[in-house]
Motif scaffolding. Sequence first.
Motif, PDB file in Angstrom:
ATOM      1  N   TYR A 133      41.009  48.324  49.876  1.00 32.10           N
ATOM      2  CA  TYR A 133      41.851  47.435  49.086  1.00 32.10           C
ATOM      3  C   TYR A 133      40.934  46.517  48.293  1.00 32.10           C
ATOM      4  N   LYS A 134      41.289  46.291  47.052  1.00 34.07           N
ATOM      5  CA  LYS A 134      40.464  45.471  46.164  1.00 34.07           C
ATOM      6  C   LYS A 134      41.294  44.281  45.687  1.00 34.07           C
ATOM      7  N   VAL A 135      40.726  43.078  45.803  1.00 36.41           N
ATOM      8  CA  VAL A 135      41.420  41.851  45.419  1.00 36.41           C
ATOM      9  C   VAL A 135      40.516  41.073  44.461  1.00 36.41           C
ATOM     10  N   CYS A 136      41.061  40.648  43.348  1.00 32.04           N
ATOM     11  CA  CYS A 136      40.324  39.802  42.408  1.00 32.04           C
ATOM     12  C   CYS A 136      40.642  38.345  42.727  1.00 32.04           C
ATOM     13  N   CYS A 137      39.609  37.538  42.946  1.00 29.62           N
ATOM     14  CA  CYS A 137      39.789  36.148  43.382  1.00 29.62           C
ATOM     15  C   CYS A 137      39.100  35.189  42.415  1.00 29.62           C
ATOM     16  N   GLU A 138      39.693  34.059  42.240  1.00 28.49           N
ATOM     17  CA  GLU A 138      39.050  33.006  41.466  1.00 28.49           C
ATOM     18  C   GLU A 138      38.200  32.126  42.370  1.00 28.49           C
ATOM     19  N   SER A 139      38.666  31.909  43.591  1.00 24.04           N
ATOM     20  CA  SER A 139      37.883  31.143  44.553  1.00 24.04           C
ATOM     21  C   SER A 139      38.240  31.588  45.968  1.00 24.04           C
ATOM     22  N   ILE A 140      37.295  31.443  46.860  1.00 24.81           N
ATOM     23  CA  ILE A 140      37.488  31.782  48.267  1.00 24.81           C
ATOM     24  C   ILE A 140      36.991  30.595  49.083  1.00 24.81           C
ATOM     25  N   GLU A 141      37.807  30.141  50.025  1.00 29.96           N
ATOM     26  CA  GLU A 141      37.438  29.005  50.857  1.00 29.96           C
ATOM     27  C   GLU A 141      37.400  29.421  52.319  1.00 29.96           C
ATOM     28  N   GLU A 142      36.449  28.889  53.042  1.00 31.29           N
ATOM     29  CA  GLU A 142      36.352  29.124  54.481  1.00 31.29           C
ATOM     30  C   GLU A 142      37.139  28.032  55.207  1.00 31.29           C
ATOM     31  N   LEU A 143      37.943  28.432  56.163  1.00 31.46           N
ATOM     32  CA  LEU A 143      38.731  27.451  56.921  1.00 31.46           C
ATOM     33  C   LEU A 143      38.050  27.109  58.220  1.00 31.46           C
TER      34      LEU A 143
END
Length: 78
Positions: free
Chosen positions: A68-78
Motif C-alpha cells: 500500500y502506498k500513501v502520499c503524506c505531507e507530514s508524519i508525526e511520532e506519538l
Amino acid sequence: MQILYLYDLKAKNKREFNRVKRVFYYHLAKLALPKTAFITKSTIVVEGNQERIMDFFFKRFKKSVTIYKVCCESIEEL
C-alpha cells in the motif's frame, strides 16, 4: 512530500516465506536508501524523489508482497 509504503510479505508455507523474506531484504539493502528513509518491519518512508525507485522495487515483488502506498505531507511520532 513523503511517501509511506506499507507492505506485508506473503507465502504459501514457511520455507517459501523465508526465501521471499531473504531475497526481499537483500535487494532492499542493495538500494542504499538515504539515511532520511525510515524503515521498520512493515513500513518504509522515503522522500518524494525516491518514489520512482521504490515503485520499481516493489513491482519486482508484487507476487510475493502486498503493498500500500500513501502520499503524506507530514508524519508525526506519538
